[in-house]
Design an enzyme around this catalytic site. Structure first.
Site, PDB file in Angstrom:
ATOM      1  N   SER A   1     -10.669   0.087   3.092  1.00  0.00           N
ATOM      2  CA  SER A   1      -9.970  -0.118   4.376  1.00  0.00           C
ATOM      3  C   SER A   1      -9.397   1.208   4.868  1.00  0.00           C
ATOM      4  O   SER A   1      -8.684   1.882   4.132  1.00  0.00           O
ATOM      5  CB  SER A   1      -8.833  -1.129   4.217  1.00  0.00           C
ATOM      6  OG  SER A   1      -9.373  -2.380   3.880  1.00  0.00           O
ATOM      7  N   GLU A   8      -4.737   4.066   5.753  1.00  0.00           N
ATOM      8  CA  GLU A   8      -4.620   3.853   4.317  1.00  0.00           C
ATOM      9  C   GLU A   8      -5.269   5.040   3.592  1.00  0.00           C
ATOM     10  O   GLU A   8      -4.830   5.454   2.533  1.00  0.00           O
ATOM     11  CB  GLU A   8      -5.379   2.559   3.966  1.00  0.00           C
ATOM     12  CG  GLU A   8      -4.822   1.827   2.799  1.00  0.00           C
ATOM     13  CD  GLU A   8      -5.500   0.486   2.573  1.00  0.00           C
ATOM     14  OE1 GLU A   8      -5.272  -0.447   3.370  1.00  0.00           O
ATOM     15  OE2 GLU A   8      -6.244   0.366   1.583  1.00  0.00           O
ATOM     16  N   ARG A  16       0.831  -1.228   0.000  1.00  0.00           N
ATOM     17  CA  ARG A  16       0.000   0.000   0.000  1.00  0.00           C
ATOM     18  C   ARG A  16       0.861   1.272   0.000  1.00  0.00           C
ATOM     19  O   ARG A  16       0.465   2.291   0.569  1.00  0.00           O
ATOM     20  CB  ARG A  16      -0.944   0.028   1.209  1.00  0.00           C
ATOM     21  CG  ARG A  16      -1.934  -1.065   1.267  1.00  0.00           C
ATOM     22  CD  ARG A  16      -2.908  -1.073   0.080  1.00  0.00           C
ATOM     23  NE  ARG A  16      -3.707  -2.267   0.134  1.00  0.00           N
ATOM     24  CZ  ARG A  16      -3.335  -3.423  -0.423  1.00  0.00           C
ATOM     25  NH1 ARG A  16      -2.207  -3.513  -1.121  1.00  0.00           N
ATOM     26  NH2 ARG A  16      -4.100  -4.480  -0.331  1.00  0.00           N
TER      27      ARG A  16
HETATM   28  C1  LIG Z   1     -15.558   0.062  -1.393  1.00  0.00           C
HETATM   29  C2  LIG Z   1     -14.071   0.229  -1.550  1.00  0.00           C
HETATM   30  C3  LIG Z   1     -13.265  -0.882  -1.713  1.00  0.00           C
HETATM   31  C4  LIG Z   1     -11.879  -0.724  -1.864  1.00  0.00           C
HETATM   32  N1  LIG Z   1     -11.129  -1.838  -2.014  1.00  0.00           N
HETATM   33  C5  LIG Z   1      -9.776  -1.710  -2.138  1.00  0.00           C
HETATM   34  C6  LIG Z   1      -8.958  -2.879  -2.273  1.00  0.00           C
HETATM   35  O1  LIG Z   1      -9.444  -3.998  -2.292  1.00  0.00           O
HETATM   36  N2  LIG Z   1      -7.624  -2.702  -2.372  1.00  0.00           N
HETATM   37  C7  LIG Z   1      -7.049  -1.462  -2.381  1.00  0.00           C
HETATM   38  O2  LIG Z   1      -5.810  -1.386  -2.484  1.00  0.00           O
HETATM   39  N3  LIG Z   1      -7.791  -0.341  -2.274  1.00  0.00           N
HETATM   40  C8  LIG Z   1      -9.136  -0.441  -2.145  1.00  0.00           C
HETATM   41  N4  LIG Z   1      -9.907   0.691  -2.015  1.00  0.00           N
HETATM   42  C9  LIG Z   1      -9.257   2.011  -1.980  1.00  0.00           C
HETATM   43  C10 LIG Z   1      -9.279   2.799  -3.310  1.00  0.00           C
HETATM   44  O3  LIG Z   1     -10.271   2.327  -4.178  1.00  0.00           O
HETATM   45  C11 LIG Z   1      -7.932   2.779  -4.021  1.00  0.00           C
HETATM   46  O4  LIG Z   1      -6.929   3.333  -3.214  1.00  0.00           O
HETATM   47  C12 LIG Z   1      -7.969   3.534  -5.366  1.00  0.00           C
HETATM   48  O5  LIG Z   1      -6.839   3.209  -6.120  1.00  0.00           O
HETATM   49  C13 LIG Z   1      -8.006   5.060  -5.206  1.00  0.00           C
HETATM   50  O6  LIG Z   1      -8.096   5.617  -6.505  1.00  0.00           O
HETATM   51  P1  LIG Z   1      -8.868   6.965  -6.750  1.00  0.00           P
HETATM   52  O7  LIG Z   1      -8.772   7.283  -8.191  1.00  0.00           O
HETATM   53  O8  LIG Z   1     -10.238   6.895  -6.183  1.00  0.00           O
HETATM   54  O9  LIG Z   1      -7.973   7.967  -5.897  1.00  0.00           O
HETATM   55  P2  LIG Z   1      -8.444   9.181  -4.983  1.00  0.00           P
HETATM   56  O10 LIG Z   1      -9.224   8.655  -3.824  1.00  0.00           O
HETATM   57  O11 LIG Z   1      -9.075  10.227  -5.815  1.00  0.00           O
HETATM   58  O12 LIG Z   1      -7.037   9.691  -4.442  1.00  0.00           O
HETATM   59  C14 LIG Z   1      -6.302   8.898  -3.540  1.00  0.00           C
HETATM   60  C15 LIG Z   1      -4.854   9.428  -3.481  1.00  0.00           C
HETATM   61  O13 LIG Z   1      -4.245   9.253  -4.755  1.00  0.00           O
HETATM   62  C16 LIG Z   1      -3.831  10.506  -5.297  1.00  0.00           C
HETATM   63  N5  LIG Z   1      -4.119  10.486  -6.733  1.00  0.00           N
HETATM   64  C17 LIG Z   1      -5.253  10.093  -7.359  1.00  0.00           C
HETATM   65  N6  LIG Z   1      -5.121  10.212  -8.690  1.00  0.00           N
HETATM   66  C18 LIG Z   1      -3.863  10.679  -8.907  1.00  0.00           C
HETATM   67  C19 LIG Z   1      -3.120  11.017 -10.069  1.00  0.00           C
HETATM   68  N7  LIG Z   1      -3.628  10.913 -11.308  1.00  0.00           N
HETATM   69  N8  LIG Z   1      -1.850  11.496  -9.907  1.00  0.00           N
HETATM   70  C20 LIG Z   1      -1.306  11.628  -8.680  1.00  0.00           C
HETATM   71  N9  LIG Z   1      -1.966  11.325  -7.541  1.00  0.00           N
HETATM   72  C21 LIG Z   1      -3.227  10.861  -7.664  1.00  0.00           C
HETATM   73  C22 LIG Z   1      -4.648  11.562  -4.571  1.00  0.00           C
HETATM   74  O14 LIG Z   1      -3.950  12.801  -4.534  1.00  0.00           O
HETATM   75  C23 LIG Z   1      -4.798  10.935  -3.194  1.00  0.00           C
HETATM   76  O15 LIG Z   1      -3.652  11.192  -2.414  1.00  0.00           O
HETATM   77  C24 LIG Z   1     -11.302   0.559  -1.870  1.00  0.00           C
HETATM   78  C25 LIG Z   1     -12.134   1.695  -1.709  1.00  0.00           C
HETATM   79  C26 LIG Z   1     -13.500   1.519  -1.561  1.00  0.00           C
HETATM   80  C27 LIG Z   1     -14.383   2.732  -1.415  1.00  0.00           C
END
Ligand SMILES: Cc1cc2nc3c(=O)[nH]c(=O)nc-3n(C[C@H](O)[C@H](O)[C@H](O)COP(=O)(O)OP(=O)(O)OC[C@H]3O[C@@H](n4cnc5c(N)ncnc54)[C@H](O)[C@@H]3O)c2cc1C
Length: 348
Positions: free
Chosen positions: A242, A343, A166
């Site tokens: 998480s 996380e 992570r």
């Molecule tokens: C129901 C649910 C289930 C999930 N299951 C998992 C799982 O099984 N495993 C897991 O690892 N995670 C899980 N997650 C967490 C999440 O989905 C991941 O971390 C996902 O990759 C976040 O992507 P996002 O585009 O939504 O990022 P955001 O939430 O928009 O941003 C998260 C972070 O990434 C940065 N970021 C986003 N896009 C960029 C970019 N283009 N350039 C630079 N920085 C960026 C942001 O600045 C921020 O710091 C889950 C979340 C939910 C709600």
């Protein structure tokens, strides 16, 4: 290209937690040429900037954000093939699960267990997403980003991304410096669908012949049962997945706390060796031991189906979630001497 910067833009609906106030400025970036323009806009205004994708790992303050939100929405995709390897270069704004689903339809191996994770392709390398025995680090050939210090385009190979559990360069030492514009994945055309993780092993009959699509269907079903799917047609909770990582502690520390835990009450896996001198411990197991499953305080609680998810049950505020998280963190520290690492990213 002219930027369409909006003011006082509400953020709650851009996150899966559905919490938070407005951003002073907001811009959706669909072409990569506009990324550095957006950064320069923030610099001219003298405000900070923060990049978001799907908002699925984000908790925003009720006061909102006093800077510019750069919302990555570029979805250009290119494909190249080299023998049995297919390279997909995907824009940061491509939905993560659309990418997974497309790979499975194309018969590509390595991503099937990551079905149903919300968010974007650009967000995936940031915390090196992982689930059911696969993690994105094993698929990433290159991450392409804009360096916000000078607008240059930087290409990081896999090793340079410094992936671990992570964690990556992008959420640690270089946090906030790079805006990821696209990711190049290397996927295999030949292989076997992965179903090694215990939840998946239990799902399929022993020695069953399974396809990539079977694994995807199983993962979506397992996620739905845990309330960890945020897709149309599935039941899920308002949360950011998480909230905590599983802590890694020394073997000595582990021996001390193991005696304090009610381990006879459950035969579930709750610790795993990590290297020769450390132990990774299930944060969910520790929390369940202290609070019981589904512990809730008014509008905020633990998901009854997945302890590590802190849930916004009924229009809870940022402060309520943070107070709840503090209670969990303080209790785990007092009982076991373990500092839980979050996380989820907090934006305030
Ligand atoms: C129901 C649910 C289930 C999930 N299951 C998992 C799982 O099984 N495993 C897991 O690892 N995670 C899980 N997650 C967490 C999440 O989905 C991941 O971390 C996902 O990759 C976040 O992507 P996002 O585009 O939504 O990022 P955001 O939430 O928009 O941003 C998260 C972070 O990434 C940065 N970021 C986003 N896009 C960029 C970019 N283009 N350039 C630079 N920085 C960026 C942001 O600045 C921020 O710091 C889950 C979340 C939910 C709600």
């Amino acid at each position: 290209m002219r930027l369409n910067v909006l003011e006082n833009y509400p953020l709650a609906d851009l996150t899966t937690f559905k919490i938070g106030g407005a951003a002073r400025f907001y811009v959706k970036v669909e072409g990569v040429g506009s990324v550095y323009e957006a950064v320069e806009f923030a610099k001219r205004q003298g405000v900070p900037f923060y990049c978001i994708g799907g908002g699925s790992n984000l908790l925003v303050s009720d006061r909102g954000y006093a800077g510019l939100i750069i919302h990555m929405a570029n979805t250009e995709t290119e494909v190249a093939t080299d023998g049995d390897i297919v390279y997909k270069i995907c824009g940061a704004g491509v939905g993560w699960d659309s990418f997974v689903s497309e790979c499975i339809n194309d018969g590509l191996f390595g991503v099937e267990c990551l079905s149903g994770i919300p968010g974007t392709v650009g967000g995936a390398p940031v915390q090196n997403i992982g689930a059911y025995g696969q993690s994105v680090e094993s698929l990433i050939y290159e991450v392409i980003a804009v360096d916000t210090s000078d607008g240059g385009i930087v290409r990081f190979n896999n090793a340079e991304c410094k992936f671990s559990y992570r964690k990556s360069l992008f959420n640690s030492e270089a946090f906030g410096r790079y805006i990821i514009i696209s990711v190049k994945f290397a996927l295999k055309r030949v292989g076997k669908p992965s179903a090694k993780y215990h939840d998946l092993e239990n799902y399929f009959p022993k020695d069953a012949a399974i396809t990539l699509q079977d694994v995807r269907t199983a993962v979506l079903k397992i996620r739905e049962n845990k309330g960890m799917l945020q897709m149309d047609g599935y039941r899920g909770y308002k949360c950011a997945g998480s909230f905590y990582k599983n802590p890694v502690i020394s073997a000595d520390h582990f021996d001390k706390i193991a005696g304090a835990l009610n381990t006879s009450a459950s035969n579930r896996n709750w610790h795993w060796p990590e290297g020769s001198a450390n132990e990774k411990v299930s944060a969910a197991y520790l929390i369940d031991n202290c609070f019981g499953k589904g512990f809730r305080k008014e509008r905020v609680g633990l998901s009854p189906n997945h302890t590590l998810a802190i849930v916004n049950y009924d229009d809870a505020t940022f402060t309520e979630v943070m107070d709840f998280a503090k209670l969990i963190e303080d209790t785990i520290y007092e009982r076991y001497g373990i500092t839980l690492e979050r996380e989820v990213q907090i934006l305030q």
